[in-house]
Write a protein that holds these residues in place. Sequence first.
Motif, PDB file in Angstrom:
ATOM      1  N   PHE A 156      30.873 -61.746 -71.613  1.00  0.00           N
ATOM      2  CA  PHE A 156      32.049 -62.342 -70.983  1.00  0.00           C
ATOM      3  C   PHE A 156      32.236 -61.832 -69.561  1.00  0.00           C
ATOM      4  CE2 PHE A 156      36.625 -62.159 -70.017  1.00  0.00           C
ATOM      5  CZ  PHE A 156      36.933 -63.507 -70.086  1.00  0.00           C
ATOM      6  N   HIS A 157      32.141 -60.538 -69.352  1.00  0.00           N
ATOM      7  CA  HIS A 157      32.342 -59.969 -68.018  1.00  0.00           C
ATOM      8  C   HIS A 157      31.267 -60.442 -67.042  1.00  0.00           C
ATOM      9  CE1 HIS A 157      35.610 -57.607 -69.462  1.00  0.00           C
ATOM     10  NE2 HIS A 157      34.872 -56.814 -70.213  1.00  0.00           N
ATOM     11  N   ALA A 158      30.023 -60.498 -67.503  1.00  0.00           N
ATOM     12  CA  ALA A 158      28.942 -60.960 -66.630  1.00  0.00           C
ATOM     13  C   ALA A 158      29.144 -62.411 -66.227  1.00  0.00           C
ATOM     14  CB  ALA A 158      27.593 -60.782 -67.328  1.00  0.00           C
ATOM     15  N   ALA A 159      29.584 -63.238 -67.171  1.00  0.00           N
ATOM     16  CA  ALA A 159      29.818 -64.648 -66.859  1.00  0.00           C
ATOM     17  C   ALA A 159      30.980 -64.805 -65.885  1.00  0.00           C
ATOM     18  CB  ALA A 159      30.089 -65.423 -68.143  1.00  0.00           C
ATOM     19  N   CYS A 160      32.047 -64.038 -66.087  1.00  0.00           N
ATOM     20  CA  CYS A 160      33.186 -64.094 -65.161  1.00  0.00           C
ATOM     21  C   CYS A 160      32.750 -63.718 -63.748  1.00  0.00           C
ATOM     22  CB  CYS A 160      34.300 -63.170 -65.631  1.00  0.00           C
ATOM     23  SG  CYS A 160      35.254 -63.788 -67.037  1.00  0.00           S
ATOM     24  N   ALA A 161      31.959 -62.665 -63.628  1.00  0.00           N
ATOM     25  CA  ALA A 161      31.482 -62.234 -62.311  1.00  0.00           C
ATOM     26  C   ALA A 161      30.622 -63.310 -61.662  1.00  0.00           C
ATOM     27  CB  ALA A 161      30.693 -60.934 -62.446  1.00  0.00           C
ATOM     28  N   ALA A 162      29.763 -63.944 -62.463  1.00  0.00           N
ATOM     29  CA  ALA A 162      28.895 -64.989 -61.925  1.00  0.00           C
ATOM     30  C   ALA A 162      29.701 -66.184 -61.439  1.00  0.00           C
ATOM     31  CB  ALA A 162      27.883 -65.418 -62.983  1.00  0.00           C
ATOM     32  N   LEU A 163      30.658 -66.625 -62.233  1.00  0.00           N
ATOM     33  CA  LEU A 163      31.450 -67.803 -61.873  1.00  0.00           C
ATOM     34  C   LEU A 163      32.384 -67.517 -60.704  1.00  0.00           C
ATOM     35  CD1 LEU A 163      32.254 -69.134 -65.442  1.00  0.00           C
ATOM     36  CD2 LEU A 163      30.665 -70.120 -63.783  1.00  0.00           C
ATOM     37  N   ALA A 164      32.790 -66.264 -60.557  1.00  0.00           N
ATOM     38  CA  ALA A 164      33.674 -65.893 -59.452  1.00  0.00           C
ATOM     39  C   ALA A 164      32.968 -65.907 -58.111  1.00  0.00           C
ATOM     40  CB  ALA A 164      34.282 -64.516 -59.702  1.00  0.00           C
ATOM     41  N   SER A 165      31.647 -65.935 -58.111  1.00  0.00           N
ATOM     42  CA  SER A 165      30.902 -65.921 -56.851  1.00  0.00           C
ATOM     43  C   SER A 165      30.018 -67.152 -56.656  1.00  0.00           C
ATOM     44  CB  SER A 165      30.030 -64.661 -56.772  1.00  0.00           C
ATOM     45  OG  SER A 165      29.094 -64.635 -57.829  1.00  0.00           O
ATOM     46  N   LEU A 166      29.939 -68.006 -57.648  1.00  0.00           N
ATOM     47  CA  LEU A 166      29.005 -69.134 -57.618  1.00  0.00           C
ATOM     48  C   LEU A 166      29.378 -70.164 -56.557  1.00  0.00           C
ATOM     49  CD1 LEU A 166      26.552 -70.297 -59.262  1.00  0.00           C
ATOM     50  CD2 LEU A 166      28.252 -71.716 -60.445  1.00  0.00           C
ATOM     51  N   ASP A 167      28.386 -70.649 -55.838  1.00  0.00           N
ATOM     52  CA  ASP A 167      28.570 -71.758 -54.893  1.00  0.00           C
ATOM     53  C   ASP A 167      27.254 -72.534 -54.819  1.00  0.00           C
ATOM     54  OD1 ASP A 167      28.989 -73.539 -52.830  1.00  0.00           O
ATOM     55  OD2 ASP A 167      29.989 -72.089 -51.527  1.00  0.00           O
ATOM     56  N   LEU A 168      27.237 -73.717 -55.437  1.00  0.00           N
ATOM     57  CA  LEU A 168      26.031 -74.543 -55.495  1.00  0.00           C
ATOM     58  C   LEU A 168      26.144 -75.786 -54.617  1.00  0.00           C
ATOM     59  CD1 LEU A 168      25.371 -74.388 -59.357  1.00  0.00           C
ATOM     60  CD2 LEU A 168      24.366 -72.966 -57.550  1.00  0.00           C
ATOM     61  N   ARG A 169      27.058 -75.764 -53.660  1.00  0.00           N
ATOM     62  CA  ARG A 169      27.297 -76.957 -52.854  1.00  0.00           C
ATOM     63  C   ARG A 169      26.056 -77.409 -52.084  1.00  0.00           C
ATOM     64  NH1 ARG A 169      31.989 -74.103 -53.217  1.00  0.00           N
ATOM     65  NH2 ARG A 169      33.832 -75.330 -53.811  1.00  0.00           N
ATOM     66  N   GLU A 170      25.374 -76.491 -51.453  1.00  0.00           N
ATOM     67  CA  GLU A 170      24.203 -76.873 -50.669  1.00  0.00           C
ATOM     68  C   GLU A 170      23.039 -77.287 -51.559  1.00  0.00           C
ATOM     69  OE1 GLU A 170      23.095 -73.957 -47.830  1.00  0.00           O
ATOM     70  OE2 GLU A 170      25.009 -74.005 -46.739  1.00  0.00           O
ATOM     71  N   GLN A 171      22.920 -76.668 -52.717  1.00  0.00           N
ATOM     72  CA  GLN A 171      21.780 -76.936 -53.584  1.00  0.00           C
ATOM     73  C   GLN A 171      21.930 -78.218 -54.392  1.00  0.00           C
ATOM     74  OE1 GLN A 171      22.418 -72.704 -54.864  1.00  0.00           O
ATOM     75  NE2 GLN A 171      20.266 -72.854 -55.393  1.00  0.00           N
ATOM     76  N   ALA A 172      23.147 -78.690 -54.579  1.00  0.00           N
ATOM     77  CA  ALA A 172      23.376 -79.858 -55.427  1.00  0.00           C
ATOM     78  C   ALA A 172      22.645 -81.095 -54.916  1.00  0.00           C
ATOM     79  CB  ALA A 172      24.876 -80.146 -55.530  1.00  0.00           C
ATOM     80  N   ALA A 173      22.480 -81.205 -53.613  1.00  0.00           N
ATOM     81  CA  ALA A 173      21.814 -82.370 -53.038  1.00  0.00           C
ATOM     82  C   ALA A 173      20.355 -82.475 -53.466  1.00  0.00           C
ATOM     83  CB  ALA A 173      21.900 -82.330 -51.517  1.00  0.00           C
ATOM     84  N   GLY A 174      19.786 -81.379 -53.946  1.00  0.00           N
ATOM     85  CA  GLY A 174      18.392 -81.392 -54.365  1.00  0.00           C
ATOM     86  C   GLY A 174      18.180 -81.860 -55.792  1.00  0.00           C
ATOM     87  N   VAL A 175      19.257 -82.154 -56.512  1.00  0.00           N
ATOM     88  CA  VAL A 175      19.144 -82.614 -57.902  1.00  0.00           C
ATOM     89  C   VAL A 175      18.910 -84.123 -57.892  1.00  0.00           C
ATOM     90  CG1 VAL A 175      20.314 -82.829 -60.119  1.00  0.00           C
ATOM     91  CG2 VAL A 175      20.613 -80.758 -58.753  1.00  0.00           C
ATOM     92  N   LYS A 176      17.710 -84.538 -58.236  1.00  0.00           N
ATOM     93  CA  LYS A 176      17.347 -85.952 -58.115  1.00  0.00           C
ATOM     94  C   LYS A 176      17.541 -86.750 -59.391  1.00  0.00           C
ATOM     95  CE  LYS A 176      16.032 -85.050 -53.920  1.00  0.00           C
ATOM     96  NZ  LYS A 176      16.957 -85.380 -52.809  1.00  0.00           N
ATOM     97  N   VAL A 177      17.699 -86.079 -60.536  1.00  0.00           N
ATOM     98  CA  VAL A 177      17.829 -86.818 -61.792  1.00  0.00           C
ATOM     99  C   VAL A 177      19.213 -87.459 -61.883  1.00  0.00           C
ATOM    100  CG1 VAL A 177      16.176 -85.357 -62.995  1.00  0.00           C
ATOM    101  CG2 VAL A 177      18.606 -84.769 -63.050  1.00  0.00           C
ATOM    102  N   PRO A 178      19.326 -88.585 -62.574  1.00  0.00           N
ATOM    103  CA  PRO A 178      20.645 -89.210 -62.746  1.00  0.00           C
ATOM    104  C   PRO A 178      21.597 -88.273 -63.481  1.00  0.00           C
ATOM    105  CG  PRO A 178      18.888 -90.712 -63.386  1.00  0.00           C
ATOM    106  CD  PRO A 178      18.252 -89.373 -63.202  1.00  0.00           C
TER     107      PRO A 178
END
Length: 268
Positions: free
Chosen positions: A190-212
Amino acid sequence: MPQKQDTTGEELKIRVGEEQVTGRAQGQGRPIVLLHSLLADASSFDPLAALLARTHRVVQLDLPGFGGSHPVAGGLEAVADRTADAIRNLKLETKPIVLGNGYGGFVALLTAIRHPQLAERLVLADCGVGFDEPGRQAFRNMSAAATAKGLAAISDVAMRRLFAPAFQAENAELIEQRRARFVAVHPETFHAACAALASLDLREQAAGVKVPALVLVGEQDEATPPRMARELASLLPDARFVLLGGCAHVPQLQAPQQFLDAIAAFIR
């Protein structure tokens, strides 16, 4: 190899190197892999999985650190890599549809970013590309409170993030079942997931997802509000957005038939 357990499906124990990922599989047909939320384990997909199994090969995975799946160090990237390896090791006949809810949606998205050939399609429910600062702080606060007092002390907060108050009042037995599942989560996971989500930013990488992708969100979701899903859909090159009326953070559990109706054409 899967072991026959009962009429609801097969127990899965998937080897990934020296580690293990567990899950359950049922049904036959086009494969679809289900990844659960942080506050709701793989059993939150049980009602939907039973419906999907009429037409699909359905795999409910326990994400690392949940159920019998071994934990993994290294943040959300390591979780995504472990999940991708487990899906590959299922040896499915065709590329699966990967469906993630909440935390599982972030894992599904990051898996698609890091392993672009893995999934045929994505269904991303109640997630996004990153939280705003109040959202990040909410994870820090939950983690701090759980460190000080234990997961049981924040179980009311967790239930509020999963379900709207009116639904909780009308479904007391379900809420207590979900509360017991939440309290059973390993604290380090739980703590590791909270830390990950508190810092996550995938805005730039999302454009590379080509699948529907199909992006859904409950209109009453307070954990990952609709604006997050709208942003995600706008950043993905091939995405459609659906707002689920009357639902909160786990629509597949709250209203499984409504959820299935919303995704049916996309996963056919």
